[in-house]
Design a protein around this motif. Structure first.
Motif, mmCIF file in Angstrom:
data_model
loop_
_atom_site.group_PDB
_atom_site.id
_atom_site.type_symbol
_atom_site.label_atom_id
_atom_site.label_comp_id
_atom_site.label_asym_id
_atom_site.label_seq_id
_atom_site.Cartn_x
_atom_site.Cartn_y
_atom_site.Cartn_z
ATOM 1 N N MET B 61 49.057 13.146 -0.066
ATOM 2 C CA MET B 61 48.428 12.520 1.089
ATOM 3 C C MET B 61 48.860 13.165 2.404
ATOM 4 O O MET B 61 48.031 13.424 3.265
ATOM 5 N N GLN B 90 43.932 18.865 -9.316
ATOM 6 C CA GLN B 90 42.624 18.278 -9.068
ATOM 7 C C GLN B 90 42.680 17.240 -7.956
ATOM 8 O O GLN B 90 43.716 16.667 -7.663
ATOM 9 N N ARG B 91 41.519 17.021 -7.355
ATOM 10 C CA ARG B 91 41.463 16.066 -6.248
ATOM 11 C C ARG B 91 41.731 14.667 -6.775
ATOM 12 O O ARG B 91 41.513 14.382 -7.944
ATOM 13 N N THR B 92 42.214 13.835 -5.913
ATOM 14 C CA THR B 92 42.366 12.436 -6.297
ATOM 15 C C THR B 92 41.457 11.615 -5.407
ATOM 16 O O THR B 92 41.009 12.066 -4.354
ATOM 17 N N ILE B 93 41.208 10.435 -5.872
ATOM 18 C CA ILE B 93 40.311 9.562 -5.127
ATOM 19 C C ILE B 93 40.920 9.201 -3.770
ATOM 20 O O ILE B 93 40.216 9.029 -2.788
ATOM 21 N N LEU B 94 42.249 9.152 -3.726
ATOM 22 C CA LEU B 94 42.900 8.823 -2.462
ATOM 23 C C LEU B 94 42.706 9.932 -1.439
ATOM 24 O O LEU B 94 42.474 9.666 -0.269
ATOM 25 N N GLU B 97 39.264 9.699 -0.153
ATOM 26 C CA GLU B 97 39.169 8.566 0.766
ATOM 27 C C GLU B 97 39.752 8.948 2.136
ATOM 28 O O GLU B 97 39.176 8.642 3.172
ATOM 29 N N LEU B 98 40.866 9.657 2.075
ATOM 30 C CA LEU B 98 41.524 10.048 3.316
ATOM 31 C C LEU B 98 40.641 11.007 4.118
ATOM 32 O O LEU B 98 40.445 10.835 5.318
ATOM 33 N N GLN B 101 37.970 9.057 5.686
ATOM 34 C CA GLN B 101 38.407 8.280 6.844
ATOM 35 C C GLN B 101 38.706 9.169 8.038
ATOM 36 O O GLN B 101 38.537 8.751 9.178
ATOM 37 N N ASP B 139 57.186 7.505 -6.889
ATOM 38 C CA ASP B 139 55.855 7.153 -6.396
ATOM 39 C C ASP B 139 54.970 6.512 -7.457
ATOM 40 O O ASP B 139 53.863 6.098 -7.160
ATOM 41 N N TYR B 140 55.445 6.468 -8.651
ATOM 42 C CA TYR B 140 54.723 5.805 -9.736
ATOM 43 C C TYR B 140 53.290 6.313 -9.880
ATOM 44 O O TYR B 140 52.348 5.541 -10.080
ATOM 45 N N ASP B 141 53.132 7.597 -9.763
ATOM 46 C CA ASP B 141 51.798 8.191 -9.870
ATOM 47 C C ASP B 141 51.580 8.599 -11.321
ATOM 48 O O ASP B 141 52.396 9.292 -11.908
ATOM 49 N N LEU B 142 50.460 8.180 -11.879
ATOM 50 C CA LEU B 142 50.222 8.460 -13.298
ATOM 51 C C LEU B 142 49.558 9.816 -13.527
ATOM 52 O O LEU B 142 49.363 10.222 -14.665
ATOM 53 N N SER B 143 49.181 10.483 -12.431
ATOM 54 C CA SER B 143 48.411 11.717 -12.608
ATOM 55 C C SER B 143 49.128 12.726 -13.487
ATOM 56 O O SER B 143 48.508 13.388 -14.304
ATOM 57 N N ILE B 557 61.084 11.517 5.600
ATOM 58 C CA ILE B 557 60.613 10.870 6.838
ATOM 59 C C ILE B 557 60.589 11.914 7.949
ATOM 60 O O ILE B 557 61.530 12.670 8.086
#
Lengths: 885, 557
Positions: B61, B90-94, B97-98, B101, B139-143, B557
């Motif tokens: 992101m 590969q692209r992700t839906i997030l 979406e970003l 936006q 991050d608990y990402d399943l990808s 950060i």
């Protein structure tokens, strides 16, 4: 009663043609006036559609079947569907698409797509531009359309179901051409849709979609000198295979037909002059122009070697060297070219005109002595238990094989089952006297397999029996999608499955049929439970059936519960989830309860282990609903969803994430999130504000009290920093202080040797003594104040080793003060460790010295094995000897 | 596509490009400039002739956001440009979406590109996703699980379905579930691959924290191997003079350099011996060559000479590198580090180690390296006592800055630096039952027989688990110690035995490690292959070492 195969032959240019009668007309078609109607006949033996011809004024009786409607007739003349049609706008095209939907195009750009079976009428609009530039004419190409407007622009609509226009290249036409004809992309050499247009100045304009436009003249060019001059063309027609094109020309008051190869490159052609005068033409009327008066209604082909002109009561058949006028029994008729002949439909008959194949001629030509005829005769007498002497035929194997071959071919051609059977039996009879070598052993069974399909289609192929010939079915096996579509158009699922089996179509067509079946089934009025059971039962063995498509249909029918039941059978989660989401939004529009769909979709998404799907559902769910607590409740059910929700919110909606953590009562997470947010602020004041929020969270109900303390400490340090900055600002001092780790600040004091301030600072922040001293050590090393360092280390480590010597040594060696570092190692209390460390860092001399000083004999002995430097070895040896060890 | 192109990449993509494509090919494709996303200046516009901007990034992101900003900033300045945004893998839906936006969705063309498993060596394949562990655990990402499952499916497409699949760990379960979901593909059963073993990193966070002692691992620890590319200063390779500070790239793969096959798994002491031997052998070869040359110079001999020269260069290269490593060995820091590690694995008292670690923190030593030790201690003990835990956290934050609060939190989530809740640690038990500690390991042994040699006495847990499978008769289920290791466990009821290949090739066993594998572990697997007559292929999301591993969990950060 079928007509005798030997009767009603038409001879043309030494070839024979015959009208084959399919079905007797028994329905309303008997009273249909072909004259005043627009007629469209679907290819591949499909239905006929008729509407009132709005351009012809004729008296209409009150009970006229075409009143206010478009009527579809079956092949036996019965009405299969009547669709209301009251528009008065001129219709520029009235024809069937390839997949047997009727299109009716009106001048202003609107058109209907009508389903002959369901009677549904869909209105499509090509756009406003056709209000000012109306459509003049149109033509079907495959499942698309080509239209021409009043400003002579051509457009291609690739799929009539979706009104998307492709503007074709400008033609430069200044006046309306006499005729134009589109070639579908499957048949054109360019692979794109092409149009041939008669050029008013002579020649043919050849248009290839939006690619190019070219004019062919065939005159004054050496290459084409022997070809006919292409001028004054009134009509164009392509043969079914698109290999030949016929041009009907009107030159010097004389009708002429030119037939060429379609590519303008071949040199073979023929030209024949025609007399198209008809008996009942009124030459005294207002129209004197023969080219208008005598212009045929339609030009078409019968197979690839005969052109047919439709006049008002007769047809003119034109072969390579002669023409033949055939008067039809009834003056009301319509024609439609098929790939192997010409369909002719009138009030009483449904016929096809085809060229007789040589095999058929050899069998049935009167007095034929061909082997086929001999075999057929022999079989007939055998069957009537009156066998004639056929030894001669049987003995000539080659002739007999030819006879069998001919009987099979003739059987394929014949449409009457009675003669078909006879011919095949004759073939079979002859075959018994032949070995397997003389003839392909599979030929007969293959033919029968196909004929079963042909006859099944003719018997029950919809539209009162689809009037297909063997050749047409054979062609259709190359177009399985179309074949299946045509059967499904009439919901002939069983037939379709059988046909795909007989013709060995790919399995995907089978699943398509089952899907279609289930979609139809969904529309029936049976309760959901039974219905889903029935569908499941039928389909469970079938692979590739799209349950999502069926569910879609169920939703459209308002059967949401059924849709959900059906979806459970969809194996692909990736397919299932979008449908569930779509169902949810569909239901939402109708104010239905949508949450169950989202819950189900979520469940599936988690099962799929696909983050993208999970995010998709979460996103849609968040957008659909307003009640956060409800959403949070659902989304917290599984740790996976929870994690995804957090990630999503973290990236798109911090405020909601904060809310969610509070919902979860994860105040530590709330605090940590606020910390992150604080550190995204550029301004120190803002940073402090957000950090204060974080502290609140940690104080609220933290599981880890550490966070509260450490944030408080950080806040205090930041506030100090801010005060200082504010002070500096007042003094107009431009020095900007950055936020630093607390220890770095301490170190900066110590580097300046500001022990007092450093001490206060350490006290304030409760900095442990050891760190304070170590930081001091660090500062001293950096300032190269080795004496003080020595003093300090000795003092601190007076009683116990408070700070590790080896660490100080490491710092010293790294800063470049190797000697000081090694000296520091020597202070290590454990001699063994000391020696070992020296050894490991390659300082053998020190190791030896240290061992000697401390009288460590065993260590020295070990060292002797490791040391390579001779002087050192000597030293060890000497010492050991000296000590008597 | 004609026109000048600028390629903008994420630093994580750069090594992949280095591994798979060379600069001339990029130039041939019209790419005349390569920038890193982080270095693209907003204000500065691209040069006028550049009409196409290719961007290649992982679907993260923060990076996607930056790309969106870049595109927005540059749009409207200069000529009309095409933006092609390639997501790896590969692209992700997030991300979509970003982009949506941010309002740049209509300006970019999106593509996906996966490098798939990149062969780093003849027996090591990697997806080269250095953040894989963080993605999964923090991050608990399943990808990642999907990428791994896809890579396995692609393998099966080529090699046939693998008859025996073993899984251990929750991550392995995820992959196993996806494989089962997509098992619709009917591939023929593989005749070459005998088994696939899927493990996830969480099973053993202990081993990577230790210092690897095999040559390849040491090179990685001290010089950092990126994929299989090693960047070292020329002077280390014995090239003095101008530009000796410049770095040169060495490909660390036995395919390129056959010598590596011989040396990569050796400990430093036998390595020295081996290299010395080689040098002597070469001298003899050279002498013989000189003799031959005087007699008769032919093509064969010239080839021979070339080979000798290449070998000599290779040997001297490795002598130089290993000499440099020996220098690193001879520091107080390294001595203490090994000392502390040994202390921990040998069950030394917690206080003693913690005392020195505390001092290290207090003098501000490299935080990643300090945390390696602290995590090692914490994992072994099953966490620190509340008071000690808080004390260390405070020390770290005060010395290294407040932002490290996130880093500590990440480590806590990963279970690497935690508070002890009164439960007894399983590590000492595991160590005992699975014989993870082998005190008989000699650092000079040129022919080790136990995987523990790779970490001077400690055997990587996963290697032991693999060994359990190889030992007959096998059953994880029947093994009590397996219950000590948490996480999903799957083994075939009756493993299918592959018929040995007619040409005598050994059966292939694929070991897939999710979340990263160290060279030390790789060496251990190779030893198992040798001991049990298997052709072992190691697949992983990334090759790493403890420092890289810790670094991937740092605060962002």
């Amino acid at each position: 009663m079928s007509s005798e195969p030997s009767s009603h032959w038409q001879e043309l240019s030494k070839r024979f043609y015959k009208f084959h009668h399919f079905n007797p007309i028994s329905g309303e078609q008997k009273s249909l006036l072909f004259e005043g109607s627009r007629i469209a006949i679907a290819r591949w033996g499909g239905p006929m559609a008729a509407m009132k011809n709005l351009e012809v004024i004729n008296l209409m009786k009150a009970d006229d079947i075409l009143k206010d409607s478009i009527v579809f007739f079956s092949n036996s003349g019965k009405i299969i569907q009547k669709v209301q049609y009251k528009d008065f706008e001129r219709v520029v095209l009235f024809d069937f698409l390839e997949d047997e939907l009727l299109v009716v195009i009106k001048t202003q750009g609107q058109y209907y797509v009508i389903d002959p079976f369901k009677g549904t009428k869909r209105l499509c609009d090509l756009g406003d531009q056709f209000r000012s530039d109306p459509i003049v004419s149109g033509q079907v190409v495959g499942n698309g359309l080509v239209i021409q407007t009043s400003s002579f622009e051509f457009y291609h609509i690739p799929n009539a179901q979706e009104p998307q226009l492709i503007k074709m290249k400008a033609t430069g036409l200044k006046q309306q051409p006499d005729y134009w004809l589109a070639i579908p992309n499957s048949k054109s050499s360019s692979g794109k849709v092409e149009v041939q247009i008669t050029n008013p100045d002579g020649g043919i304009i050849h248009l290839i979609e939006d690619e190019k436009v070219k004019i062919y003249y065939n005159r004054d060019q050496d290459n084409y000198v022997q070809l006919p001059d292409l001028k004054n063309i009134k009509m164009i027609s392509f043969s079914p295979s698109y290999k030949f094109v016929s041009y009907l020309q009107f030159i010097n008051q004389q009708w002429t037909m030119s037939v060429l190869q379609d590519d303008f490159e071949g040199t073979n052609f023929y030209q024949i002059q025609l007399d198209l005068k008809e008996d009942d033409y009124n030459y005294e009327g207002p129209i004197k122009d023969k080219s208008v008066l005598e212009r045929p209604k339609k030009m078409s082909w019968c197979g690839d070697d005969c052109v047919v002109l439709q006049l008002s009561q007769t047809i003119v058949m034109i072969g390579p060297d002669s023409s033949q006028r055939v008067k039809l029994s009834n003056k009301h008729f319509a024609i439609q070219a098929e790939i192997d002949g010409l369909r002719i439909i009138n009030q009483k008959k449904n016929e096809i005109l085809r060229r007789l194949p040589d095999s058929f001629v050899s069998v049935f030509q009167p007095l034929s002595t061909q082997p086929g005829a001999m075999l057929y005769a022999a079989y007939e007498s055998f069957a009537s238990r009156n066998p004639i002497e056929d030894d001669e035929l049987r003995s000539k194997k080659q002739d007999l094989a030819q006879g069998v071959q001919d009987c099979i071919s003739a059987g394929k051609f014949e449409v009457s089952p009675e003669y078909q059977t006879k011919l095949l039996k004759a073939a079979s009879y002859g075959k018994t006297f032949l070995g397997n070598q003389a003839i392909d052993p599979n030929l007969l069974s293959e033919t029968c397999r196909f004929l079963r399909v042909v006859n099944a289609m003719r018997r029950s192929g919809g539209v009162g029996g689809r009037v297909l010939t063997y050749d047409q079915v054979y062609q259709m096996t190359k177009l399985p999608q179309l074949f299946v579509t045509l059967m499904l158009r009439y919901n002939l699922h069983y037939l379709a499955v059988e046909v795909t089996r007989y013709l060995k179509f790919q399995p995907k067509y089978r699943s398509q049929i089952y899907t279609h079946w289930a979609c139809c089934k969904v529309q029936t009025q049976i309760d959901d439970e039974t219905l889903s059971q029935q569908i499941k039962e039928k389909i469970k063995e079938e692979k590739g059936v799209s349950f999502t498509e069926i569910a879609h249909r169920a939703i459209e029918e308002g059967k949401a519960q059924l849709a959900l039941k059906l979806l459970e059978n969809e194996p692909s989660l990736a397919k299932r989830i979008p449908v569930l989401l779509w169902m949810a939004s569909y239901q939402q529009d109708k104010q239905g309860n949508i949450n169950s769909y989202y819950e189900k979709a979520l469940y599936d998404a988690v099962a799929s282990r696909d983050s993208n799907l999970i995010y998709l559902v979460i996103m849609k769910f968040l957008k659909a609903s307003v009640d956060d607590n409800y959403i949070f409740g659902i989304l917290t059910q599984s740790p996976i969803i929870q994690a995804h929700l957090i990630t999503y919110l973290r990236n798109f909606d911090d405020a909601k994430l904060q809310k969610y953590f509070q919902y979860l009562k994860k105040y530590d997470e709330c605090g940590l999130l606020a910390v992150t947010q604080a550190y995204q602020k550029q301004n120190l004041g803002d940073k402090i504000k957000v950090l204060e929020i974080a502290q609140k969270f940690f104080e609220d109900d933290s599981k880890d009290s550490f966070y509260g303390k450490i944030v408080a400490e950080q806040l205090s340090s930041l506030n100090d920093l801010k005060q200082e900055l504010d002070k500096d600002k007042k003094k107009n001092n431009k020095k900007v202080m950055d936020e630093k780790p607390l220890n770095a600040i301490l170190e900066s004091f110590l580097l300046k040797d500001d022990l007092k301030i450093a001490g206060e600072f350490a006290k304030h922040y409760k900095i442990p003594e050891r760190r304070f001293q170590l930081t001091r050590v660090k500062a001293l090393i950096q300032n190269k104040n080795y004496d003080e360092l020595d003093r300090l280390v000795n003092e601190i480590n007076k009683k116990t080793q408070f700070i590790p010597y080896e660490l100080v040594a490491d710092l010293l060696i790294r800063s470049g003060a190797e000697d000081k570092g090694l000296a520091m190692i020597m202070k290590m209390p454990e001699v063994e460790e000391q020696v070992y460390l020296f050894m490991k860092i390659g300082q053998m001399r020190y190791a030896v010295q240290c061992a000697i000083n401390n009288k460590k004999y065993q260590l020295l002995k070990d060292l002797r094995g490791q040391v390579q430097e001779p002087a050192l070895i000597a030293q060890i040896e000497a010492f050991l000897q000296q000590s008597g060890k | 596509m004609p026109g000048k192109k600028t390629l903008i990449v994420d630093p994580k993509v750069t090594p992949l490009l280095n591994l798979t494509i060379d600069v001339p090919s990029l130039n041939n494709a019209g790419i005349n400039q390569i920038l890193e996303v982080q270095n693209v200046e907003f204000k500065k516009t691209f040069d006028k002739e550049t009409t196409q901007i290719l961007i290649m990034i992982p679907p993260k992101m923060d990076i996607t956001k930056r790309v969106a900003q870049i595109i927005r900033q540059h749009e409207g300045i200069g000529p009309q440009r095409q933006y092609l945004l390639v997501f790896w893998p590969q692209r992700t839906i997030l991300c979509k979406e970003l982009l949506d936006q941010e309002g740049v969705m209509s300006s970019v063309e999106l593509r996906d590109f996966t490098f798939d498993l990149i062969p780093l060596d003849l027996d090591v394949l990697s997806l080269e996703m250095p953040d894989s562990f963080r993605d999964m655990i923090v991050d608990y990402d399943l990808s990642i699980y999907n990428y791994v499952a896809e890579s396995i499916n692609r393998l099966q497409l080529v090699m046939g379905n693998i008859p025996n699949i073993y899984c251990k760990g929750e991550g392995a379960k995820m992959v196993y579930d996806i494989l089962k979901l997509e098992s619709g593909e009917i591939n023929p059963e593989s005749t070459e691959i005998e088994s696939l073993m899927i493990f996830d990193r969480s099973l053993d966070l202990f081993t990577p924290m230790l210092t690897q002692l095999v040559y390849e691992g040491l090179v990685d620890e001290f010089f950092n191997i990126d994929g299989n590319l090693l960047k070292v200063e020329k002077k280390i390779l014995g090239k003095e003079g101008a530009g000796s500070d410049e770095k040169t790239i060495i490909q660390f793969s036995s395919e390129r350099d056959p010598l590596i096959y011989q040396v990569r798994n050796l400990l430093l002491a036998p390595l020295g011996g081996y290299l010395q031997e080689q040098t002597q052998q070469q001298e003899r070869d050279k002498e013989e060559f000189q003799r031959e040359k005087s007699k008769n110079l032919n093509d064969k001999l010239v080839q021979h000479a070339k080979r000798i020269k290449a070998e000599q260069e290779s040997v001297s290269k490795h002598i130089n590198i290993s000499t440099k490593i020996t220098q690193y060995f001879r520091t107080v820091e390294f001595y203490k580090r090994l000392n502390l590690e040994q202390g921990i694995i040998n069950g030394e008292k917690q206080e003693k180690t913690l005392d020195y670690i505390e001092a290290l923190i207090q003098v501000g030593a490299d935080l990643n390296k300090v945390m390696r030790l602290l995590c090692l201690r914490s994992i072994y003990d099953g966490g620190l006592k509340q008071k000690t835990y808080d004390y260390f956290r405070k020390e770290i934050i005060q010395v290294y800055g407040f932002k490290t609060i996130q880093f500590i939190n990440n480590l806590q989530r990963a279970g690497m630096f935690v508070r002890n809740d009164g439960n007894k640690s399983v590590w000492p038990k595991l160590q005992e039952q699975l014989k993870l500690l082998d005190v008989d390991i000699k650092s000079t042994d040129p022919n080790p027989k136990d995987c523990a040699y790779t970490y001077s006495g400690h055997c990587p847990l996963i290697a032991r688990l693999v060994e359990l499978i190889f030992k007959k008769p096998f059953s994880w289920k029947g093994n009590k110690s397996m219950q000590l290791i948490p996480g999903f466990q799957y083994e075939p009821e009756k493993p299918v035995k592959n018929v040995p290949q007619q040409d005598g090739r050994k059966p292939i066993v694929i070991i897939y490690i999710l979340g990263g594998v160290t060279f030390g572990e790789i060496s251990a697997f190779r030893l198992l292959g040798k001991l049990f007559q298997k052709e072992i292929i190691i697949c992983t999301t990334n090759v790493m070492n403890g420092t890289k591993f810790i670094d991937s969990l740092r605060e962002r950060i």
